[in-house]
Write a protein that holds these residues in place. Structure first.
Motif, PDB file in Angstrom:
ATOM      1  N   THR A 208       0.816  -1.213   0.000  1.00 43.04           N
ATOM      2  CA  THR A 208       0.000   0.000   0.000  1.00 43.04           C
ATOM      3  C   THR A 208       0.852   1.267   0.000  1.00 43.04           C
ATOM      4  OG1 THR A 208      -0.160   0.291   2.409  1.00 43.04           O
ATOM      5  CG2 THR A 208      -1.684  -1.281   1.392  1.00 43.04           C
ATOM      6  N   GLY A 209       2.158   1.122  -0.172  1.00 39.47           N
ATOM      7  CA  GLY A 209       3.044   2.275  -0.210  1.00 39.47           C
ATOM      8  C   GLY A 209       3.099   2.898  -1.591  1.00 39.47           C
ATOM      9  N   PRO A 210       3.966   3.891  -1.789  1.00 41.85           N
ATOM     10  CA  PRO A 210       4.079   4.548  -3.100  1.00 41.85           C
ATOM     11  C   PRO A 210       4.524   3.571  -4.183  1.00 41.85           C
ATOM     12  CG  PRO A 210       5.148   5.846  -1.373  1.00 41.85           C
ATOM     13  CD  PRO A 210       4.837   4.509  -0.768  1.00 41.85           C
ATOM     14  N   ILE A 211       3.765   3.501  -5.254  1.00 42.03           N
ATOM     15  CA  ILE A 211       4.064   2.526  -6.298  1.00 42.03           C
ATOM     16  C   ILE A 211       5.391   2.823  -6.977  1.00 42.03           C
ATOM     17  CG2 ILE A 211       2.789   3.777  -8.101  1.00 42.03           C
ATOM     18  CD1 ILE A 211       1.867   1.005  -9.145  1.00 42.03           C
ATOM     19  N   ASP A 212       5.778   4.105  -7.079  1.00 45.39           N
ATOM     20  CA  ASP A 212       7.060   4.414  -7.715  1.00 45.39           C
ATOM     21  C   ASP A 212       8.230   3.971  -6.831  1.00 45.39           C
ATOM     22  OD1 ASP A 212       6.429   6.361  -5.841  1.00 45.39           O
ATOM     23  OD2 ASP A 212       7.098   8.045  -7.055  1.00 45.39           O
ATOM     24  N   ALA A 213       8.033   3.993  -5.507  1.00 47.10           N
ATOM     25  CA  ALA A 213       9.082   3.533  -4.599  1.00 47.10           C
ATOM     26  C   ALA A 213       9.303   2.034  -4.732  1.00 47.10           C
ATOM     27  CB  ALA A 213       8.730   3.892  -3.163  1.00 47.10           C
ATOM     28  N   TRP A 214       8.228   1.271  -4.950  1.00 46.73           N
ATOM     29  CA  TRP A 214       8.365  -0.185  -5.134  1.00 46.73           C
ATOM     30  C   TRP A 214       9.327  -0.489  -6.284  1.00 46.73           C
ATOM     31  CZ3 TRP A 214       6.524  -4.799  -3.037  1.00 46.73           C
ATOM     32  CH2 TRP A 214       6.696  -5.942  -3.838  1.00 46.73           C
ATOM     33  N   PHE A 215       9.217   0.284  -7.345  1.00 49.52           N
ATOM     34  CA  PHE A 215      10.050   0.072  -8.534  1.00 49.52           C
ATOM     35  C   PHE A 215      11.309   0.934  -8.517  1.00 49.52           C
ATOM     36  CE2 PHE A 215       5.801  -1.252  -9.910  1.00 49.52           C
ATOM     37  CZ  PHE A 215       6.090  -2.512 -10.422  1.00 49.52           C
TER      38      PHE A 215
ATOM     39  N   TYR B 212      11.741   3.996  -8.379  1.00 48.57           N
ATOM     40  CA  TYR B 212      11.613   5.225  -9.179  1.00 48.57           C
ATOM     41  C   TYR B 212      12.245   5.068 -10.568  1.00 48.57           C
ATOM     42  CZ  TYR B 212      10.985   6.716  -4.347  1.00 48.57           C
ATOM     43  OH  TYR B 212      10.582   6.803  -3.040  1.00 48.57           O
ATOM     44  N   CYS B 213      12.125   3.884 -11.149  1.00 42.99           N
ATOM     45  CA  CYS B 213      12.818   3.611 -12.413  1.00 42.99           C
ATOM     46  C   CYS B 213      12.313   4.485 -13.561  1.00 42.99           C
ATOM     47  CB  CYS B 213      12.703   2.130 -12.768  1.00 42.99           C
ATOM     48  SG  CYS B 213      11.021   1.544 -13.048  1.00 42.99           S
ATOM     49  N   TYR B 214      11.061   4.923 -13.515  1.00 45.23           N
ATOM     50  CA  TYR B 214      10.530   5.808 -14.557  1.00 45.23           C
ATOM     51  C   TYR B 214      10.527   7.274 -14.124  1.00 45.23           C
ATOM     52  CZ  TYR B 214       8.715   1.366 -16.336  1.00 45.23           C
ATOM     53  OH  TYR B 214       8.597   0.076 -16.778  1.00 45.23           O
ATOM     54  N   GLY B 215      10.935   7.531 -12.888  1.00 43.18           N
ATOM     55  CA  GLY B 215      10.878   8.867 -12.323  1.00 43.18           C
ATOM     56  C   GLY B 215       9.931   8.914 -11.137  1.00 43.18           C
ATOM     57  N   ARG B 216       9.965   9.995 -10.377  1.00 44.25           N
ATOM     58  CA  ARG B 216       9.146  10.127  -9.180  1.00 44.25           C
ATOM     59  C   ARG B 216       7.780  10.727  -9.505  1.00 44.25           C
ATOM     60  NH1 ARG B 216      11.618   9.849  -4.044  1.00 44.25           N
ATOM     61  NH2 ARG B 216      13.839   9.382  -4.172  1.00 44.25           N
ATOM     62  N   LEU B 217       6.755  10.114  -8.968  1.00 46.48           N
ATOM     63  CA  LEU B 217       5.429  10.701  -9.027  1.00 46.48           C
ATOM     64  C   LEU B 217       5.376  11.903  -8.092  1.00 46.48           C
ATOM     65  CD1 LEU B 217       3.341   7.411  -8.967  1.00 46.48           C
ATOM     66  CD2 LEU B 217       3.448   9.036 -10.867  1.00 46.48           C
ATOM     67  N   GLU B 218       4.661  12.926  -8.490  1.00 48.21           N
ATOM     68  CA  GLU B 218       4.643  14.174  -7.735  1.00 48.21           C
ATOM     69  C   GLU B 218       3.472  14.217  -6.753  1.00 48.21           C
ATOM     70  OE1 GLU B 218       4.793  19.004  -8.632  1.00 48.21           O
ATOM     71  OE2 GLU B 218       4.493  17.557 -10.268  1.00 48.21           O
ATOM     72  N   TYR B 219       3.776  14.679  -5.542  1.00 44.46           N
ATOM     73  CA  TYR B 219       2.757  14.871  -4.510  1.00 44.46           C
ATOM     74  C   TYR B 219       2.919  16.258  -3.892  1.00 44.46           C
ATOM     75  CZ  TYR B 219       1.954   9.767  -4.294  1.00 44.46           C
ATOM     76  OH  TYR B 219       1.659   8.471  -4.577  1.00 44.46           O
ATOM     77  N   ARG B 220       1.851  16.709  -3.248  1.00 43.81           N
ATOM     78  CA  ARG B 220       1.956  17.810  -2.303  1.00 43.81           C
ATOM     79  C   ARG B 220       1.899  17.231  -0.900  1.00 43.81           C
ATOM     80  NH1 ARG B 220       3.883  22.643  -2.866  1.00 43.81           N
ATOM     81  NH2 ARG B 220       2.266  23.689  -1.626  1.00 43.81           N
TER      82      ARG B 220
ATOM     83  N   LYS C 192       2.716   3.927 -16.568  1.00 45.98           N
ATOM     84  CA  LYS C 192       3.877   3.048 -16.744  1.00 45.98           C
ATOM     85  C   LYS C 192       4.075   2.150 -15.520  1.00 45.98           C
ATOM     86  CE  LYS C 192       6.433   6.243 -19.750  1.00 45.98           C
ATOM     87  NZ  LYS C 192       7.689   7.024 -19.907  1.00 45.98           N
ATOM     88  N   TYR C 193       3.945   2.741 -14.337  1.00 45.86           N
ATOM     89  CA  TYR C 193       4.103   1.945 -13.122  1.00 45.86           C
ATOM     90  C   TYR C 193       2.975   0.924 -12.979  1.00 45.86           C
ATOM     91  CZ  TYR C 193       7.934   4.857 -11.411  1.00 45.86           C
ATOM     92  OH  TYR C 193       9.144   5.483 -11.250  1.00 45.86           O
ATOM     93  N   LYS C 194       1.771   1.315 -13.348  1.00 45.11           N
ATOM     94  CA  LYS C 194       0.641   0.395 -13.258  1.00 45.11           C
ATOM     95  C   LYS C 194       0.841  -0.800 -14.189  1.00 45.11           C
ATOM     96  CE  LYS C 194      -4.405   0.235 -13.673  1.00 45.11           C
ATOM     97  NZ  LYS C 194      -5.635   1.003 -13.999  1.00 45.11           N
ATOM     98  N   GLN C 195       1.349  -0.542 -15.380  1.00 42.36           N
ATOM     99  CA  GLN C 195       1.623  -1.641 -16.309  1.00 42.36           C
ATOM    100  C   GLN C 195       2.708  -2.563 -15.768  1.00 42.36           C
ATOM    101  OE1 GLN C 195       2.526   0.652 -19.821  1.00 42.36           O
ATOM    102  NE2 GLN C 195       0.371   0.826 -20.435  1.00 42.36           N
TER     103      GLN C 195
END
Length: 375
Positions: free
Chosen positions: A233-240, A242-250, A327-330
């Motif tokens: 349930t953590g950040p999906i980009d962290a699981w990978f 950040y291979c495609y780059g970091r998703l942006e949050y506020r 990309k991360y979802k795929q």
């Protein structure tokens, strides 16, 4: 070699807790881990001398789904709470969400026909036919006067960028009604767990092993050997990584004060909509449960950029980030024995009932033996 658990659930927030609860009921052995020192994720409440303080911002449970309402009420009793927000613009007060009281306070107009006509005039003056950004969408919805008074400053503080640079979709969630009704939510079922959200999380995680202060990503390979299936349930980009780059949050930061007054502002949430005030709102927590204490606890909420060690709160769902998430979802769909779920793993702003619905849906698919649980 047989693994000690059927499921390792990474994250003890609402999504992970619902999954753990459902899997335990089905006889599965689960381990829940979380990097924080407490369970509950952003729902966590701190008891300050009898006042339940929402440590990560105000949370009000609301839904039109009777099945989900019954689901949470069979776990803990809920106290009815009708959310009504006030806005402070340079010392002047307005009711939120936008309703006839708000329009009267700004324009002294008394009928819906007058208000709709004024909005149409201001939309025409702004020459907006197909809103291309948040500013244009807001003006088309409530007019330029209301936009500049109650939306522009607040929104630009919240998102850290000009409203013209934000997608129109963000403002479409904003409630708007042409009645004298100050209720923020129109959902049929609304409330807050009596005694705070910890009661709900504790009920969901009853008889489930929970380990805190553990960051799964610090020792990912070792933890994957603990269970047959991972629910992440953590950040999906962290699981990978950040291979495609970091998703942006506020993100947000909070400042809390205990005040020697029984009632500081008369409501649970007061928004500050002008750009000169650095915080977006003040939360007075005792009003969530009708507290009668002779003191009060308030929290100033400050929006901030997403630093490396800050908590991610609001996904920036513009085209760049949504394409990146795709990309991360795929990639996630190709992960064997891993289920991704929740607001960070799905890069989506969820209300609480939606989180519960999503978790229950995935658990239903799991029990049915469906192979694709990522949708």
């Amino acid at each position: 070699m047989e693994k000690p658990y059927d499921y390792l659930i990474v994250g003890a927030g609402l999504f992970g807790a619902v999954c753990a609860h459902e899997l335990r009921k089905s006889g599965h052995k689960c381990l829940v881990i979380d990097k924080r020192m407490h369970a509950g994720g952003n729902l966590y409440c701190e008891n300050v001398n009898g006042i339940q303080v929402h440590k990560y911002g105000a949370h009000i449970f609301h839904t039109n789904d009777l099945a989900i309402w019954n689901y949470v009420n069979q776990l803990v009793p809920f106290r009815h709470y009708n959310h009504s927000v006030m806005a402070n613009y340079k010392g002047k007060l307005f009711n939120l969400p936008f309703n006839m009281n708000t329009f009267y306070q700004l324009w002294q107009l008394k009928t819906p026909e007058e208000v709709i006509g004024r909005i149409a005039e201001q939309r025409t003056a702004a020459k907006i036919t197909d809103p291309a950004n948040l500013e244009e969408q807001a003006i088309s919805m409530v007019g330029a006067d209301m936009y500049h008074t109650l939306i522009k400053g607040y929104t630009e503080k919240q998102w850290g960028r000009f409203a013209k640079e934000l997608p129109a979709s963000i403002i479409k969630r904003l409630p708007l009604r042409f009645t004298y009704d100050n209720s923020y939510f129109s959902d049929r079922y609304q409330g807050i767990p009596a005694g705070g959200y910890n009661k709900l999380i504790d009920a969901l995680l009853a008889d489930v092993e929970v380990r805190l202060n553990i960051d799964y990503l610090d020792n990912k390979d070792a933890w994957q050997e603990m269970a047959e299936t991972i629910i992440f349930t953590g950040p999906i980009d962290a699981w990978f990584n950040y291979c495609y780059g970091r998703l942006e949050y506020r993100s947000l930061s909070f400042e809390q004060e205990i005040l020697p007054v029984s009632n500081f502002q008369g409501c649970a949430v007061m928004n500050y909509t002008d750009s000169e005030v650095p915080y977006t709102r003040i939360i007075e927590h005792k009003h969530f449960e009708g507290g009668q204490q002779p003191f009060s606890v308030i929290t100033y909420e400050y929006p901030q950029a997403m630093a490396r060690n800050a908590e991610p709160y609001y996904p920036v769902n513009d085209s760049r980030n949504n394409n990146l998430y795709t990309k991360y979802k795929q990639a996630a769909a190709q992960q064997a024995n891993v289920i991704f779920g929740g607001r960070l793993a799905e890069y989506k702003y969820y209300d609480m009932d939606q989180i519960i619905g999503s978790a229950l849906s995935k658990m239903k698919k799991l029990k049915a033996g469906l192979s694709n649980l990522q949708v």
